[in-house]
Design a protein around this motif. Structure first.
Motif, PDB file in Angstrom:
ATOM      1  N   GLY A 197       0.810  -1.216   0.000  1.00  0.00           N
ATOM      2  CA  GLY A 197       0.000   0.000   0.000  1.00  0.00           C
ATOM      3  C   GLY A 197       0.838   1.258   0.000  1.00  0.00           C
ATOM      4  O   GLY A 197       0.559   2.212  -0.731  1.00  0.00           O
ATOM      5  N   LEU A 198       1.881   1.266   0.814  1.00  0.00           N
ATOM      6  CA  LEU A 198       2.766   2.434   0.851  1.00  0.00           C
ATOM      7  C   LEU A 198       3.480   2.621  -0.475  1.00  0.00           C
ATOM      8  O   LEU A 198       3.622   3.743  -0.972  1.00  0.00           O
ATOM      9  N   SER A 199       3.912   1.531  -1.086  1.00  0.00           N
ATOM     10  CA  SER A 199       4.576   1.616  -2.386  1.00  0.00           C
ATOM     11  C   SER A 199       3.633   2.168  -3.446  1.00  0.00           C
ATOM     12  O   SER A 199       4.043   2.980  -4.285  1.00  0.00           O
ATOM     13  N   ALA A 200       2.384   1.744  -3.414  1.00  0.00           N
ATOM     14  CA  ALA A 200       1.402   2.252  -4.370  1.00  0.00           C
ATOM     15  C   ALA A 200       1.146   3.738  -4.158  1.00  0.00           C
ATOM     16  O   ALA A 200       1.033   4.503  -5.119  1.00  0.00           O
ATOM     17  N   VAL A 201       1.099   4.177  -2.913  1.00  0.00           N
ATOM     18  CA  VAL A 201       0.876   5.593  -2.621  1.00  0.00           C
ATOM     19  C   VAL A 201       2.073   6.426  -3.079  1.00  0.00           C
ATOM     20  O   VAL A 201       1.913   7.477  -3.710  1.00  0.00           O
ATOM     21  N   VAL A 202       3.288   5.963  -2.781  1.00  0.00           N
ATOM     22  CA  VAL A 202       4.485   6.709  -3.175  1.00  0.00           C
ATOM     23  C   VAL A 202       4.568   6.815  -4.693  1.00  0.00           C
ATOM     24  O   VAL A 202       4.792   7.903  -5.244  1.00  0.00           O
ATOM     25  N   SER A 203       4.384   5.715  -5.393  1.00  0.00           N
ATOM     26  CA  SER A 203       4.480   5.768  -6.850  1.00  0.00           C
ATOM     27  C   SER A 203       3.292   6.523  -7.450  1.00  0.00           C
ATOM     28  O   SER A 203       3.452   7.215  -8.461  1.00  0.00           O
ATOM     29  N   GLY A 204       2.125   6.444  -6.841  1.00  0.00           N
ATOM     30  CA  GLY A 204       0.983   7.234  -7.305  1.00  0.00           C
ATOM     31  C   GLY A 204       1.239   8.720  -7.172  1.00  0.00           C
ATOM     32  O   GLY A 204       0.887   9.505  -8.069  1.00  0.00           O
ATOM     33  N   CYS A 205       1.863   9.123  -6.085  1.00  0.00           N
ATOM     34  CA  CYS A 205       2.226  10.535  -5.912  1.00  0.00           C
ATOM     35  C   CYS A 205       3.251  10.966  -6.957  1.00  0.00           C
ATOM     36  O   CYS A 205       3.182  12.087  -7.481  1.00  0.00           O
TER      37      CYS A 205
END
Length: 139
Positions: A114-122
């Motif tokens: 989830g954190l990886s998805a948020v970072v890459s989404g940002c």
């Protein structure tokens, strides 16, 4: 008197797969957020610094698009996949009761993915979408 050894149930394979996928997504997301813009020719960071990216990204459009895919979009997809797979692993561990363990692995897969998805989404928003935001929102 000897202490009895408690044999733990094996970790569910989906929990391991989700955790490994989350860790790969995390590594790619960190690369995308810290280093990729320095490597990409014409990126907003390099434009602001008046610097050029790697020669390979200047010479080949395919290399540039490939690097963008690996740095931004792949960690997003892998992160979401790891989080979803971690949830499925939690359900599988619960369904099978004492046969499998792996709740901890699944929880970390959900958090890391989830954190990886948020970072890459940002990063996707910052690199590709921000220039299209109307001027009224950028005050």
């Amino acid at each position: 008197m000897t202490p009895t050894m408690v044999k733990r149930a094996p970790v569910h394979s989906l929990a391991w797969a989700a955790l490994v996928t989350g860790l790969v997504a995390s590594a790619l997301a960190l690369y995308g957020s810290f280093l990729s813009e320095r490597h990409l020719d014409g990126s907003p960071l390099n434009t602001a610094r008046n610097a050029a990216g790697l020669e390979s990204t200047r010479a080949s459009t395919a290399t540039r698009y490939g690097l963008q895919f690996v740095a931004y979009f792949l960690p997003f997809v892998l992160g979401v996949g790891a989080a979803l797979a971690g949830g499925e692993a939690m359900r599988a561990v619960e369904r099978h009761g004492e046969r499998y363990s792996g709740s901890r692995h699944a929880v970390f897969a959900i958090m890391i993915g989830g954190l990886s998805a948020v970072v890459s989404g940002c990063m996707i928003l910052a690199v590709f979408v921000w220039e299209h935001v109307p001027a009224g929102y950028s005050y």
